[in-house]
Design an enzyme around this catalytic site. Structure first.
Site, PDB file in Angstrom:
ATOM      1  N   HIS A  22       0.806  -1.221   0.000  1.00  0.00           N
ATOM      2  CA  HIS A  22       0.000   0.000   0.000  1.00  0.00           C
ATOM      3  C   HIS A  22       0.843   1.277   0.000  1.00  0.00           C
ATOM      4  O   HIS A  22       0.305   2.353  -0.265  1.00  0.00           O
ATOM      5  CB  HIS A  22      -0.922   0.041   1.225  1.00  0.00           C
ATOM      6  CG  HIS A  22      -1.917  -1.063   1.289  1.00  0.00           C
ATOM      7  ND1 HIS A  22      -2.788  -1.353   0.256  1.00  0.00           N
ATOM      8  CD2 HIS A  22      -2.187  -1.966   2.278  1.00  0.00           C
ATOM      9  CE1 HIS A  22      -3.556  -2.376   0.604  1.00  0.00           C
ATOM     10  NE2 HIS A  22      -3.203  -2.773   1.821  1.00  0.00           N
ATOM     11  N   ASP A  80      -3.403 -11.084  -1.472  1.00  0.00           N
ATOM     12  CA  ASP A  80      -3.810 -10.467  -0.209  1.00  0.00           C
ATOM     13  C   ASP A  80      -5.309 -10.169  -0.263  1.00  0.00           C
ATOM     14  O   ASP A  80      -5.886 -10.012  -1.331  1.00  0.00           O
ATOM     15  CB  ASP A  80      -3.006  -9.169  -0.045  1.00  0.00           C
ATOM     16  CG  ASP A  80      -3.022  -8.596   1.350  1.00  0.00           C
ATOM     17  OD1 ASP A  80      -4.059  -8.029   1.739  1.00  0.00           O
ATOM     18  OD2 ASP A  80      -1.993  -8.687   2.040  1.00  0.00           O
ATOM     19  N   HIS A  94      -6.563  -7.447   0.516  1.00  0.00           N
ATOM     20  CA  HIS A  94      -6.692  -6.034   0.181  1.00  0.00           C
ATOM     21  C   HIS A  94      -5.972  -5.738  -1.133  1.00  0.00           C
ATOM     22  O   HIS A  94      -4.886  -6.262  -1.382  1.00  0.00           O
ATOM     23  CB  HIS A  94      -6.104  -5.165   1.302  1.00  0.00           C
ATOM     24  CG  HIS A  94      -6.725  -5.424   2.642  1.00  0.00           C
ATOM     25  ND1 HIS A  94      -6.337  -6.476   3.447  1.00  0.00           N
ATOM     26  CD2 HIS A  94      -7.712  -4.775   3.307  1.00  0.00           C
ATOM     27  CE1 HIS A  94      -7.066  -6.460   4.562  1.00  0.00           C
ATOM     28  NE2 HIS A  94      -7.909  -5.443   4.488  1.00  0.00           N
ATOM     29  N   ASP A 153      -4.184 -12.673   4.998  1.00  0.00           N
ATOM     30  CA  ASP A 153      -5.453 -12.195   5.546  1.00  0.00           C
ATOM     31  C   ASP A 153      -6.677 -12.689   4.794  1.00  0.00           C
ATOM     32  O   ASP A 153      -7.804 -12.373   5.170  1.00  0.00           O
ATOM     33  CB  ASP A 153      -5.466 -10.663   5.644  1.00  0.00           C
ATOM     34  CG  ASP A 153      -4.935  -9.972   4.405  1.00  0.00           C
ATOM     35  OD1 ASP A 153      -4.660 -10.656   3.406  1.00  0.00           O
ATOM     36  OD2 ASP A 153      -4.784  -8.741   4.436  1.00  0.00           O
TER      37      ASP A 153
END
Length: 372
Positions: free
Chosen positions: A131, A167, A169, A250
């Site tokens: 990110h 992931d 995200h 995650d």
């Protein structure tokens, strides 16, 4: 081909703070588990260097790197610095190693790229901070080690790199870096509607961005469908000189920061599918906020990369590592199930393939056929 594990003791001693999702041990657990199993002899382990500011500035802005270093020294930031660089927020707190720890992760991914001048497999579980933006922290990520690792691969002579991100995200920082660079195919599966709420199905970049949002509750069957219909065909068509896999943990059912429902078998199946497609493979960590889920999954990743068979039951030293973990402030830490202490492999969680996922995969598959 040789496999190398890049680690550091900095991950053992640092934390984002007692109330942050990254208060838990992760990389140190993988190191300890792998050693307890006899899977991490000195010849396989490489101590991660800390990237110097000049190396970080190949993508990050110098003023931001200066602000990050100053935050570590002062252990505080002004309101203006917080607003400009997103430092000192609840998501991106100032903690004692706020520069040194992410610089170590970045140095590990850049070292991995250097090691991959020859065919091989390299695991940097401290990496995967996808990110981070050029001039600000973002989503627990102060730097963007996948971007720095990919840029190093390109400087070392790679003509094409495939970046795969599983992931929960979306990899907004990596997509930002390479959206206009067709040398890098960026393939991301992520939970739809989950922060940062980027990575739409129709986002294409220079034709090199491939996003597949997964419906909430997607399990192993959904990921296998995505792998076989999108991930592997797109990577194969790109004919990469190197593959980078961000293997965030995650998406596993027990993670508190996503609504996906996979077992850790789903991640290993993606890794196994990618391995035959290229002789140079870099695997990074990423998200993952349940200490048992992360430690067990990433230790399985190392086993797969280095050719180790999983025991049916962990030996006592490895079990001791897992029984020594805690999960303060989360209900899952109160009475963890026994298999979290005694096994590495989750039971399968196939689930179903939602109709809307089939439609999305069909759209991407049609685009891939036209792309080829």
């Amino acid at each position: 081909m040789s496999a190398r594990f890049i680690g550091s003791e900095i991950y053992r001693a640092s934390s984002y703070g007692p109330d942050h999702p990254l208060r838990i041990p992760r990389v140190s657990t993988v190191m300890d588990l792998s050693r307890a199993l006899g899977w991490l002899p000195s010849g396989r382990y490489v101590a991660s260097p800390r990237a110097k500011p000049a190396a970080l500035e190949t993508w990050h802005r110098p003023d931001y790197i200066a602000a990050l270093r100053a935050a570590e020294t002062a252990q505080e930031v002004s309101a203006a610095t917080r607003d400009r660089y997103a430092l000192g927020t609840a998501a991106n707190p100032v903690y004692p190693e706020v520069f040194r720890r992410p610089a170590t992760a970045a140095g590990g991914s850049m070292m991995a790229a250097n090691l991959l001048q020859a065919p091989g497999r390299v695991f940097n579980p401290g990496g995967g901070t996808h990110h981070g933006m050029p001039g600000r922290a973002n989503g627990f990520c102060y730097l963007n080690d996948p971007v720095l690792g990919i840029l190093t691969l390109l400087r070392q002579g790679a003509q094409r790199v495939a970046y795969v991100d599983i992931d929960a995200h979306h990899c907004d920082g990596v997509a930002h870096a390479f959206a206009a660079d067709p040398r890098v195919a960026c393939i991301s599966t992520h939970e739809e509607g989950r922060w940062p709420r980027t990575g739409a199905l129709d986002e294409r970049g220079a034709g090199n961005l491939w996003n597949l949002p997964l419906p909430r509750g997607s399990g192993d069957a959904a990921m296998a469908f995505a792998r076989d219909a999108v991930i592997l065909p797109v990577v194969a068509a790109h004919r990469p000189d190197a593959i980078v896999l961000q293997c965030g943990a995650d998406a596993v059912l027990e993670d508190p920061l996503s609504g996906l429902a996979m077992s850790n078998n789903a991640h290993i199946a993606v890794l196994d599918g990618l391995r035959p497609l290229c002789e140079r493979l870099m695997v990074l960590g990423g998200g993952g906020y349940n200490p048992w889920s992360v430690g067990r999954l990433w230790t399985r990743v190392w086993a797969a990369l280095d050719g180790h068979d999983l025991p049916d039951r962990l030996p006592a030293p490895a079990e001791h590592v897992l029984r020594g973990l805690s999960f303060p402030g989360n209900r899952m830490g109160r009475n963890p199930p026994e298999p979290w202490f005694t096994t590495l492999a989750d039971p399968p969680r196939p689930g179903t393939i939602p109709a809307d996922l089939r439609a999305r995969v069909d759209e991407l598959a049609a685009r891939a056929r036209a792309w080829v």
